[in-house]
Design an enzyme around this catalytic site. Structure first.
Site, mmCIF file in Angstrom:
data_model
loop_
_atom_site.group_PDB
_atom_site.id
_atom_site.type_symbol
_atom_site.label_atom_id
_atom_site.label_comp_id
_atom_site.label_asym_id
_atom_site.label_seq_id
_atom_site.Cartn_x
_atom_site.Cartn_y
_atom_site.Cartn_z
ATOM 1 N N ASP A 1 0.809 -1.218 0.000
ATOM 2 C CA ASP A 1 0.000 0.000 0.000
ATOM 3 C C ASP A 1 0.850 1.281 0.000
ATOM 4 O O ASP A 1 0.709 2.132 0.886
ATOM 5 C CB ASP A 1 -0.948 0.013 1.207
ATOM 6 N N GLU B 1 -11.443 -2.122 -3.226
ATOM 7 C CA GLU B 1 -10.943 -1.326 -2.106
ATOM 8 C C GLU B 1 -9.930 -0.299 -2.599
ATOM 9 O O GLU B 1 -9.593 -0.250 -3.776
ATOM 10 C CB GLU B 1 -10.306 -2.218 -1.030
#
Length: 326
Positions: free
Chosen positions: A30, A213
């Site tokens: 991420d 997401e």
């Protein structure tokens, strides 16, 4: 003497190769990136939020984690929280750095997004100090059909701040923030910006099967491009992550893909997915640095049995102003 000289040069060359190789093979989940002066700082999921720095977007050096100890409020959100903080997002606004981050339990929407502030990103600066500002937004099981993780801050054309976020459940959300960037504006204004079909019979506490997401909004070419991830992360060789995109003239949407399909109705055009080198790729961020557009994401590498690696690519734009990776 000649032999020793050749041996020395060979040794130095091998050390250089090893150092470059090691730098390119940092373990990252991420990633988000920002540039301060001549240095890039990368923040990513990790114990206390992992941090790396680079001068060239190629060689990355480990820096001190953001939180030596977990936020004081974390256990109240996710019981017995271990300080493994997810999916940060970094922005500079009015000479203050805002670092949003996620506290959660895996596969539960027992989650909250917090924010910390700093006036510099250089840990050697005497003014360097992250100050936690607490919870911005929180989700609770059986109350909310959304998940307060994976934040991303964007300012619209009127300089109004919006926070997009979300994972599974009833899709990705966007909410207007106050000018302090630490709280939700009132009256509250919420939008669903992406969604995939969810099996109705599943209980509200289940993440569901609408696998999406990590929204990231990138303003370019007169559009707001919403990048986000489809399918499954965090499973090594079984990861099926991929990055998709849609765009809108308005920050709150509606967003559509290349075929004109609404992202709120399952739309999304694939930007990058797994290939001969990676099982799956995803959770991206995008920026303009020194006149070039870049995308950053993590990829589950095949040669290392699914280890998540950092990938940096330049973004180019096709004739219809859709992103293409160089």
């Amino acid at each position: 003497m000649v032999y020793k000289n050749i041996k020395h040069k060979l040794s130095s060359f091998l050390m250089l190769i090893a150092s470059v190789s090691f730098a390119q093979e940092i373990v990252v989940h991420d990633p988000v990136v920002i540039k301060q002066k001549d240095t890039y700082y990368l923040y990513c999921t990790g114990n206390g939020i992992s941090v790396f720095s680079s001068k060239d977007l190629k060689k990355w050096d480990k820096q001190p984690q953001v939180f030596a100890e977990k936020p004081v409020w974390a256990d109240g959100v996710a019981a017995d929280f271990k300080n493994h903080i997810w999916a940060p997002d970094i922005s500079l606004h009015n000479n203050v750095y805002y670092l949003y981050y996620s506290v959660s339990a895996f596969a539960k929407n027992t989650s909250a997004i917090g924010v910390a502030t700093n006036t510099t990103l250089d840990p050697n600066d005497k003014n360097y100090k992250w100050v936690d500002q607490g919870i911005v937004i929180q989700s609770e099981p059986n109350r909310d059909m959304w998940n307060a993780i994976d934040p991303n801050l964007i300012f619209d054309e009127n300089n109004t701040p919006w926070l997009s976020f979300g994972s599974f459940w009833e899709g990705l959300k966007m909410v207007k923030l106050n000018p302090d960037l630490k709280s939700i504006a009132k009256p509250q204004e919420w939008h669903t910006i992406s969604k995939r079909k969810r099996t109705f019979e599943l209980p509200d506490s289940d993440p569901g099967d609408g696998a999406l997401e990590a929204p990231f909004i990138f303003k370019k070419n007169g559009y707001y491009y919403q990048f986000f991830s489809w399918d499954l992360c965090c499973r090594g060789e079984k990861s099926t992550y991929k990055v998709v995109v849609g765009r809108s003239k308005n920050v709150t949407g509606p967003y559509v893909d290349k075929d004109g399909k609404l992202l709120t109705e399952g739309g999304g055009s694939i930007v990058v997915q797994g290939d001969e080198n990676y099982f799956g790729v995803g959770h991206n961020s995008a920026y303009t640095f020194d006149g070039k557009d870049y995308i950053f994401y993590h990829a589950y590498e095949k040669k290392s049995n699914g280890t998540p690696r950092l990938v940096v690519k330049e973004i180019q734009w096709d004739a219809n102003l859709w992103p293409v990776l160089k």
